[in-house]
Structure formats: structure tokens, C-alpha cells
Scaffold this active site. Structure first.
Site, mmCIF file in Angstrom:
data_model
loop_
_atom_site.group_PDB
_atom_site.id
_atom_site.type_symbol
_atom_site.label_atom_id
_atom_site.label_comp_id
_atom_site.label_asym_id
_atom_site.label_seq_id
_atom_site.Cartn_x
_atom_site.Cartn_y
_atom_site.Cartn_z
ATOM 1 N N SER A 134 -9.929 -0.512 7.301
ATOM 2 C CA SER A 134 -9.342 -0.302 5.979
ATOM 3 C C SER A 134 -8.651 -1.513 5.354
ATOM 4 O O SER A 134 -8.306 -1.484 4.182
ATOM 5 C CB SER A 134 -8.343 0.861 6.024
ATOM 6 O OG SER A 134 -9.033 2.086 5.984
ATOM 7 N N SER A 158 -9.677 1.905 3.161
ATOM 8 C CA SER A 158 -8.807 2.646 2.270
ATOM 9 C C SER A 158 -7.821 1.783 1.482
ATOM 10 O O SER A 158 -7.273 2.239 0.503
ATOM 11 C CB SER A 158 -8.017 3.664 3.082
ATOM 12 O OG SER A 158 -7.154 3.014 3.998
ATOM 13 N N LYS A 162 0.875 -1.179 0.000
ATOM 14 C CA LYS A 162 0.000 0.000 0.000
ATOM 15 C C LYS A 162 0.912 1.229 0.000
ATOM 16 O O LYS A 162 1.961 1.228 0.671
ATOM 17 C CB LYS A 162 -0.869 -0.034 1.266
ATOM 18 C CG LYS A 162 -1.929 1.059 1.353
ATOM 19 C CD LYS A 162 -2.774 0.888 2.615
ATOM 20 C CE LYS A 162 -3.864 1.943 2.732
ATOM 21 N NZ LYS A 162 -4.677 1.787 3.951
#
Lengths: 487, 476
Positions: A177, A153, A78
Site C-alpha cells: 500500500s 491504499s 494518511k
């Protein structure tokens, strides 16, 4: 079977037996990213040359007899993790020009375990969002339906794994997330106990809640990745010193006799009936496997969203103060004075959701409001922690839904922050309590995947992964792949 | 009207650690800008603070030195404000749970009266960087070398009633932190800075007047002037019917005045909240006891020992204990020559006089305690006179060797053999018949003249007391 549909466990076996090389595997994923990611926008920075070089090295190491736990396995990070010499944007214009001079501990650990970094994934800006729509780099599309969001997210990582563009990915989870996008994309995702994985080099959103974890096809793969990620880090004062168990060790133990709690508050309202059916079907499977199911209560669940939306923005308002245009990151053109430099650099660098949360947090911490908001929220946090302590005296784990519904349409909730925030209603409590929790694929509603949530006791990731693995031995939801990812 | 002045001080002491409070970067002074600022100090994305354990040792030592309560659990907080030399946009400090609670010190004023000043608290925090406004036209330079330097902020109660008291208190704190090796106390390098909270009220009034805070005063002289200016300014304002506003003042040593700094300052809402990146710091009683057991003798105790055991005057004891290095030097010399009063004279007058003249610290003295002690032994055993000793001292200072080497090489040994002095006396009597007559007539004054002549003739090597006795014998 195509290379990319293999799990990490299977890939490691294939690499070991010489069925294919890490370089071939890495090239294969790179080709898939090149072709597919124009559909999904899951990657902010795909890596090619560097990944191939690392794969070549991994092959050479393996040839010399050097066996690493993730040797030669291509994974994605990420873009919240700092990667040395590589752009680390956190999905924000603010850090569009930021090339980190250092590696996050998670990155270091996975590299040391032999993983090959194949790219940096897209995400909600500064991890603030539940749809991966707030990214400066544009929204990520759900591979099961390109009109829909992948959740957030960590939507880029979830999509990358679901569309088989990498073998596994890292995510971070502040209020859901990792778990919510895992659920919405049909993969496995684990948020470990707060402090189990170092936060060093992970761009801070809400320091007391942020936790990194693995996103993979299966629970067994998550265990392998977590083995590499977890551990004490002297650079993170909140990191846990307890020794790290081998998370793979207990995967094959039967769950017969295990006590599971169904939290009644999670089924009261707001939960889509079809999603509820999926969860209950999964519970039936677990019951057949010998799990003992009982109803439990987490009475303060309703308070978790309001408490979270005070604490997380409060911490974020301070954490994001460093982005001021002075030392790194976005700086406005020709500032006339200090105030102008601050105002324009931050106005231009941050998106709407980030600004909203900075303002909420600044307000909540202000003189005269602190007691009513921040202090009250911390009190609620303690109550929520106590709820879990009580429940874990009765059961080993808690089972429930991850999100109220399947993936929603792009743009559907982005204009309505409160509805968006309610996406996290079932996931937030475990962040507030610092407990480990995972999402495992548990079915489909109208062609869209849905996950079940498993919340474990403090530092009991091993039981969650064991349950996930045993469940995946009985089901095949995790093996299904989206049609859009067929080449 | 009679006004009463009320002063409280906040003293920021830079702790003498090798590395910063939350990072491993060096704290050394004077490095080129931004060369001692690591990823943590500049607040890069993803970095985290890790507290330097050494700062707790020093803070606890200070707390014990002022008889304070040591908090076994202390908590760091974030103090939020924007400024370019504050890299994270917040300062990590301790608000509700400081490490040191309470405490008191006794100060001595110029008229020898003593007064107790109470300490409210002392807490740990990080320093900010420096903004350099002068060197860059139309821009501000930022040097983050100082960012993250460990500070102990010592907050006093508003117990002081004059600039003199405030300075005496600040001096005492400086002496104490130097003694305890908590700080180098070097004010010229910013290792000790004072913020003075000053207010006035009509004499006899019990409620406090509105106070102003004069920030960042970095010398005792400026502190005294800044406070006195602020007192005068406030009296002027009140006596002309005005109101004192609570504001932050800046003392300008060039113009010798205090003036408002940033009027917004007092309106700033720092939005404190507990620092989530650091756990509360817990220490136990054993940790505190260990520091207590290793605490050096404090200046007050040491001075008392000098007075009671070595029979020095209070003034001498105060001077000798003004710094730990002076006291240690003195004690070493005293031990070698086994004569505290002689050692006191020489250290306080000769040595410190010479050091002052050359602008040296005692640690830089070219004469080490062993050399001075050896010299004093030669005074005591009458090898040389006190006067000759000064010559020898100068020679040691110049690097001429040990006292014995110099005495030997220059033939400075005192002449104590009466048979070699008597002929000299006889010769001088013969050359000065008039004075001899006066002496014999009982004019005591003339005795000094003859002693002087003999000393001169023997190049100071005779023992003046012995010469004195011999002359008296001869005229009997």
C-alpha cells in the site's frame, strides 16, 4: 523553480537561507490543494489555519536558532493515523465522526521533528484495496491521468506528493500500500522493516503486516522522514529496539560492487512487457553504476497472495470487531436490540470490500477451517521468510517490479476482487517476511509512471535508500511532474 | 441408582496489580463508572496492548506454589466474540501456551481425610467490563473500569467428587493466592470467581457424563449450593429418562436454583488465533528461580512448623495458618512472649473471637501483636492472672494503653504476699463456720467456695493457686 517542485532537502536549504519562510511555503501548498484537489480528491481533511499557525511557530523557532530535522516542512498524513483533535476516518463511514483524542507515535515523532501537518489524505477504506476506490469519501484520481487510479491504499498520499500538494506524506503498507501507489504515481515510497516504525495510533488492518513509511519525491527525502519516524516505542510491543541509524549518512556512497538479485519468479507471468522493459532498463543503469546483477529465486512467491489473503483478513476480522456502534464510530439510528445495533451499525458503517475481508477472515478462523487456512497460511509465511533468508546469503538486495502494470482505469478492477488482489503479487512477500522494500521511479509507459522495487535485508533500509539515491543521481524520472498539476 | 459426581473448577483470580494487564489504568475497585478506562481499555482505533510484567511474577509465584511446571515461553491469543462489555470484540487470553502447566494441591475435608486435586493449567487473561442491566430502563449501561483487569484462570482436573471437596479446593486456592500476594482474594469484590463443571455418572462407570458449566459463582456458600442443585437437577433429569445437555448454567442465589444461561453459548466459535500485537513472552530459569527464592512460606509448610516446632495441635495450626496475616500476627505474639501455646490460646480464642464479634479483619485489630505479647508476658511472670488479663485485654482493645500502664493505673497487680492474703482467709473462715467444718471433714467441693470468696474479696488480684495452697495449709 517553483517552490513546490523542490524536494524536502532543497526546501530545508531554502528555509535555512531565508529564501522563503515556512509560512509562505505552507500557504503555497494550501493554495495548490485548494485549486488542485478538486481534480484528485487526495485529501479527506485539508488543514489551513492550524497548518499556518504551526508554520509561523516553525519560522519563529528557526529565527531563534532552533534547527529541527524537518523544521517547517509541510507534510500530509494518511488518514489511518490518529491525530489529536482532528478527524481520523481511515476512509470509512464507520469513523466519519471520529475525532481522535490522541496522536499516533508517527504523528508525534514527525511533529517533534518540526514537520507541519497540512492535511489528512484519502485512502482505501481501512487500507483495504489497491486503487483508493473503496474510500467512503470517493475515489482518488491519478494525477498523470485523471481517468486512472493512483493505486492504493495510500493513494491519497501518493497523489498529494506527485501533484506537489505537500513536500512529503506518510503511508502504510500491509501488502504493498505504500509501494504500489508510489509506483503508479511516480514517487518514492519505502516500507520499512516490520516493527521499525511504531504502530501506536495507526488504525490496525492486519497487525502482523502493517507498517508505516515515508512517501516522497526522492530517496534522500524518504531518508529524512524515516529518520524522524523510526524508533522503538514502548507503546508498541512489536516495535524493534535496535538503535536507528542516520538513514541519510550513506546516501552518497557509491553502489559499485553491490550485489543485486533479479528474482526470476517476478518475471514469469502476469507482468506487462512494457513494465518489464522499464525494470530491465533500470537494471542496466544500476549495472553501469557497478552493481553486480544475478538471478535469484524465491520459489514460494506464487503462494504469497493466497497466504496473505488468509492472514490479513483473519487479523482484520478481529481488528475491526471493535467497531460495534457502542463506544465510538458509526451507530445506527434507533436500534431495537443489541443484535440490531451490531448488524445495522456495521452494515451501514463498512463498505463492500471491508465486509468481504471480514467474512473471509471470519471463515478462515472458524472451527474446522483453521488448520486448512490460517495454520497453512502461517506455514507458507515461514517458507517465504526462508526463501528470503536464502537469497540474502547470495545478494545484498533484490530488484524487481512493483506492480504487474501501470495505473489501471477507475472502475476497471473494482468489480473483480481477485484481479485486484493480484496487483499485490510482487509486493506482498516482503510484508509476509517483514522485510524493508521500496519503490523508486524508473520510467514511463504511455505517459504513466512505473517504479522498480528494491527489497532489502532485515533492518537494512539504509542500503535501499542509498541505492535509490544513487539511482536518482543518474536518472530524472523522479523529477517529472504531471501536467494536471501545473497551475 | 448410585451416582458418582464429577466436578472440575475454573477459578478466575484477579491479580493484585496496581495497573491493568495491558494498560496503565488503575485496577482499584469501586471507582465511578468508566473513570478507570483508558484509550486501550475502551479499544480506541490504533491502540495497542503492552503486557504488565507484574502479572507474570504473580502467575509464576502461583505456579510454584502448586508445584507446577512454569512455561518459559507463553503466548497470548485472541478469543473472538461480540459483547458490549468486551470493547475490542476479542479477549486477550492464553490458549495453547499457558504460563502455568500442571500442579496439584492437597485439600483436607471435614472428616480430616486428605485428597489431592490436580491442576490442569493456569493462564493469564484480561477481564471484560460490566453490563448493568438493572439501572437503565430499556437499556444496558456499560462500565469498563474492570475491562483489562488481570486475571489468572486456574483450571482443575475433574478430580472432585462432591460439593464439599469443590469448596475445600476453592478455599485452598483462595488461601494460597492470598498467602502468595497473587490476589486479595476478595470474593465480594469479584476478585475470585468460580465456574463449576459438574457431571454425574453411574457409580463404577469410567466414561464421563455430559457436563454443565455453572458460571461466575462468587461465594463459597453459593458454590456449594449451586453444585448441589446442579447434582440434584442432573439426577432428576437422568432418573426420569431424560438427557443432560452440555450448557452454561447460572446460579441464582435469590431463587436458590441453577438455570440455563444462554443456550447459544456452547455453540459459540471463538475463532482463537495468536495475538499479533504481542510477542510470545519468554522468561528464563533465573527469573523463575528468583521468584522461587522470594516465595513466602506456604500455609502447609507453616502449619507443619507450628505442629512440630511449637507443639500446637493440627486444628490449631490450621486455624492459625488460615491466612497469612493471622499466621504472622500469631508468630509475632509468640516470639514476644516466648510461649507458643499461650499465644495460640490468646490469638485463636480471645483475639479472633473479639474480631469476629466486631466483624474486623486481623489487619484492622485495635490490639497490635506487641501489645498482646506484652500482656502475655505479664501472665507468664504471674503479675496478673489469666482472668485479670482478659480485663486488661479489653482495656487495650478500648485504647486504654499498654498492658503495664493499665495494670498499674487500675492496681490490677496480683497479690502474692501470703501475709496480706492470710488475714482475708481468716476473716472468711470466721464468717462461714458451717462451710469450714465441712471443709475440715474432707469435703473438697467446699474448697472452691473458699477460693472464690477470697478472690472476690481481693478483687481477683490474688493468685488462685496460691490461695488454694494457703487454705489447705490452714486446715491441716
Amino acid at each position: 523553480m517553483a517552490m513546490h517542485n523542490n524536494t524536502i532537502v532543497e526546501l530545508l536549504a531554502a528555509l535555512k537561507s531565508g529564501e522563503f519562510s515556512s509560512k509562505e511555503l505552507t500557504r503555497h501548498y494550501i493554495e495548490r490543494i485548494k485549486v488542485l484537489d478538486s481534480l484528485y480528491n487526495a485529501f479527506i481533511t485539508p488543514l489551513e489555519e492550524q497548518a499556518l499557525q504551526a508554520a509561523e511557530q516553525a519560522d519563529a523557532d528557526r529565527a531563534r536558532g532552533k534547527e529541527l530535522p524537518l523544521g517547517g516542512i509541510p507534510i500530509a498524513h494518511k488518514d489511518i493515523f490518529c491525530t489529536r483533535g482532528i478527524k481520523s476516518t481511515c476512509g470509512s463511514r464507520m469513523l466519519d465522526n471520529f475525532i481522535s483524542p490522541y496522536d499516533a507515535t508517527v504523528v508525534e515523532n514527525l511533529t517533534a521533528a518540526g514537520a507541519i501537518l497540512i492535511g489528512k489524505t484519502n485512502m482505501d477504506e481501512f487500507a483495504m484495496g489497491s486503487s483508493s476506490e473503496t474510500s467512503f469519501y470517493g475515489p482518488v484520481k491519478n494525477p498523470w491521468d485523471l481517468e486512472r487510479v493512483p493505486g492504493g491504499s495510500s493513494g491519497g498520499s501518493a497523489t498529494a506528493v506527485a501533484a506537489r500538494m505537500c513536500a512529503g506524506a506518510t503511508g502504510t503498507d500491509t501488502g504493498g500500500s505504500i509501494r504500489q501507489p508510489a509506483s503508479l504515481c511516480g514517487i518514492s515510497g519505502l516500507k520499512p522493516t516490520y516493527g521499525r516504525v511504531s504502530r501506536w495510533g495507526m488504525v490496525a488492518f492486519a497487525s502482523s503486516l502493517d507498517q508505516a513509511g515515508p512517501m516522497t519525491q526522492t530517496a534522500a527525502d524518504a531518508a529524512l522522514m524515516l529518520n524522524a519516524m523510526a524508533g522503538h516505542d514502548a507503546k508498541d510491543s512489536t516495535s524493534i529496539t535496535d538503535p536507528v541509524p542516520d538513514y541519510s549518512a550513506r546516501l552518497n556512497d557509491k553502489i559499485c560492487g553491490i550485489k543485486l538479485g533479479l528474482c526470476k519468479e517476478y518475471f514469469e507471468d502476469g507482468l506487462d512487457a512494457n513494465v518489464q522493459q522499464c525494470v530491465m532498463d533500470a537494471v542496466l543503469v544500476l549495472e553501469k553504476m557497478g552493481a553486480r546483477i544475478s538471478e535469484v529465486s524465491l520459489p514460494n512467491t506464487r503462494q504469497s497472495v493466497p497466504a496473505y489473503y488468509v492472514i490479513a483478513p483473519a487479523e482484520c476480522s478481529a481488528n475491526l470487531a471493535r467497531y460495534d456502534g457502542v463506544r465510538f464510530g458509526h451507530r445506527c439510528e434507533n436500534p431495537v436490540d443489541l443484535g440490531d445495533l451490531y448488524r445495522r451499525s456495521r452494515s451501514e458503517g463498512f463498505g463492500a470490500e471491508v465486509k468481504r475481508r471480514i467474512m473471509i477472515g471470519t471463515f478462515a478462523l472458524s472451527a474446522g477451517y483453521y488448520d486448512a487456512y490460517y495454520r497453512k497460511a502461517q506455514q507458507i509465511r515461514r517458507l517465504i521468510k526462508n526463501d528470503f533468508v536464502n537469497v540474502f546469503e547470495e545478494v545484498d538486495m533484490i530488484i524487481g517490479p512493483i506492480a504487474p502494470s501501470t495505473a489501471f482505469r477507475l472502475g476497471e478492477k473494482i468489480g473483480d476482487p481477485v484481479t485486484m488482489y493480484l496487483q499485490d503479487i510482487f509486493t506482498i512477500a516482503s510484508n509476509l517476511a517483514g522485510l524493508p522494500a521500496a519503490s523508486f521511479p524508473a520510467g514511463f509507459v504511455d505517459g504513466l509512471p512505473i517504479g522498480i522495487q528494491v527489497i532489502g535485508n532485515y533492518l537494512d533500509e539504509a542500503s535501499i535508500l542509498q541505492l535509490g539515491h544513487q539511482f536518482q543521481l543518474q536518472t530524472d524520472w523522479h523529477k517529472r511532474t504531471p501536467a494536471s498539476a501545473e497551475l | 441408582m448410585q451416582w458418582e459426581v464429577v466436578i472440575g473448577l475454573e477459578i478466575h483470580v484477579q491479580l493484585s496489580t496496581n495497573s491493568k494487564i495491558f494498560s496503565g489504568a488503575s485496577t482499584a475497585f469501586g471507582a465511578s463508572p468508566n473513570s478507570q478506562a483508558c484509550a486501550i481499555d475502551i479499544g480506541l482505533p490504533g491502540v495497542l496492548p503492552v503486557v504488565n510484567k507484574e502479572v507474570f511474577k504473580k502467575a509464576v509465584a502461583f505456579g510454584l506454589g502448586v508445584g507446577a511446571e512454569i512455561a518459559l515461553k507463553s503466548v497470548f491469543d485472541r478469543k473472538n466474540y461480540f459483547y458490549p462489555d468486551l470493547p475490542k470484540g476479542y479477549q486477550i487470553t492464553q490458549l495453547d501456551y499457558p504460563i502455568v502447566i500442571g500442579g496439584e494441591v492437597e485439600i483436607t475435608l471435614s472428616d480430616a481425610t486428605k485428597k489431592t486435586i490436580h491442576i490442569t493449567r493456569a493462564h493469564l487473561e484480561e477481564d471484560a467490563g460490566k453490563s448493568l442491566h438493572e439501572d437503565f430502563h430499556g437499556m444496558t449501561g456499560i462500565d469498563l473500569n474492570r475491562a483489562g483487569t488481570p486475571l489468572l484462570e486456574i483450571v482443575s482436573e475433574p478430580d472432585m467428587r462432591s460439593a464439599e471437596e469443590a469448596v475445600a479446593y476453592a478455599r485452598y486456592i483462595r488461601q494460597l493466592v492470598c498467602y502468595l500476594d497473587v490476589s486479595d482474594g476478595d470474593m465480594s469484590q469479584g476478585s475470585l470467581r468460580c465456574d463449576a463443571n459438574v457431571s454425574i455418572r453411574p457409580m463404577g462407570e469410567t466414561t464421563m457424563g455430559t457436563r454443565t458449566e455453572t458460571k461466575n459463582v462468587n461465594s463459597f456458600k453459593f458454590l456449594e449450593r449451586a453444585i448441589n442443585h446442579e447434582i440434584e437437577r442432573q439426577i432428576g433429569v437422568l432418573e426420569s429418562g431424560g438427557t443432560v445437555h452440555q450448557e452454561t448454567m447460572l446460579y441464582d442465589p435469590v431463587r436458590d436454583e441453577t438455570r440455563p444461561m444462554r443456550s447459544k453459548e456452547t455453540a459459540t466459535d471463538y475463532r482463537y488465533f495468536p495475538e499479533p500485537d504481542l510477542l510470545p513472552v519468554e522468561i528464563d530459569a533465573a527469573y523463575v528461580a528468583d521468584i522461587r527464592n522470594n516465595l513466602p512460606e506456604l500455609p502447609k509448610q507453616r502449619a507443619l512448623r507450628f505442629i512440630t516446632e511449637m507443639h500446637l495441635s493440627e486444628t490449631d495450626a490450621m486455624i492459625l495458618t488460615s491466612s497469612r496475616s493471622v499466621a504472622e500476627y500469631f508468630e509475632r505474639v509468640s516470639e514476644i512472649c516466648d510461649d507458643p501455646r499461650l499465644a495460640n490460646n490468646w490469638v485463636r480464642v480471645e483475639l479472633m473471637g473479639q474480631l469476629n464479634k466486631e466483624g474486623l479483619e486481623i489487619k484492622q485489630s485495635p490490639v497490635v501483636p506487641q501489645q498482646l505479647g506484652d500482656l502475655l508476658i505479664r501472665i507468664k511472670d504471674d503479675t496478673i492472672s489469666g482472668k485479670i488479663a482478659k480485663t486488661v485485654f479489653d482495656a487495650i482493645w478500648q485504647g486504654g494503653g499498654t498492658a503495664d500502664q493499665i495494670i498499674e493505673a487500675r492496681g490490677l497487680k496480683q497479690v502474692t504476699d501470703a501475709s496480706s492474703i492470710e488475714p482475708v482467709i481468716d476473716e472468711i473462715f470466721a464468717n462461714n463456720p458451717q462451710q469450714l467444718q465441712q471443709l475440715k471433714a474432707g469435703k473438697e467441693k467446699v474448697l472452691g467456695f473458699f477460693v472464690g470468696q477470697v478472690m472476690k474479696a481481693t478483687q481477683g488480684k490474688a493468685n488462685p493457686k496460691q490461695v488454694n495452697d494457703l487454705i489447705r495449709q490452714k486446715i491441716k
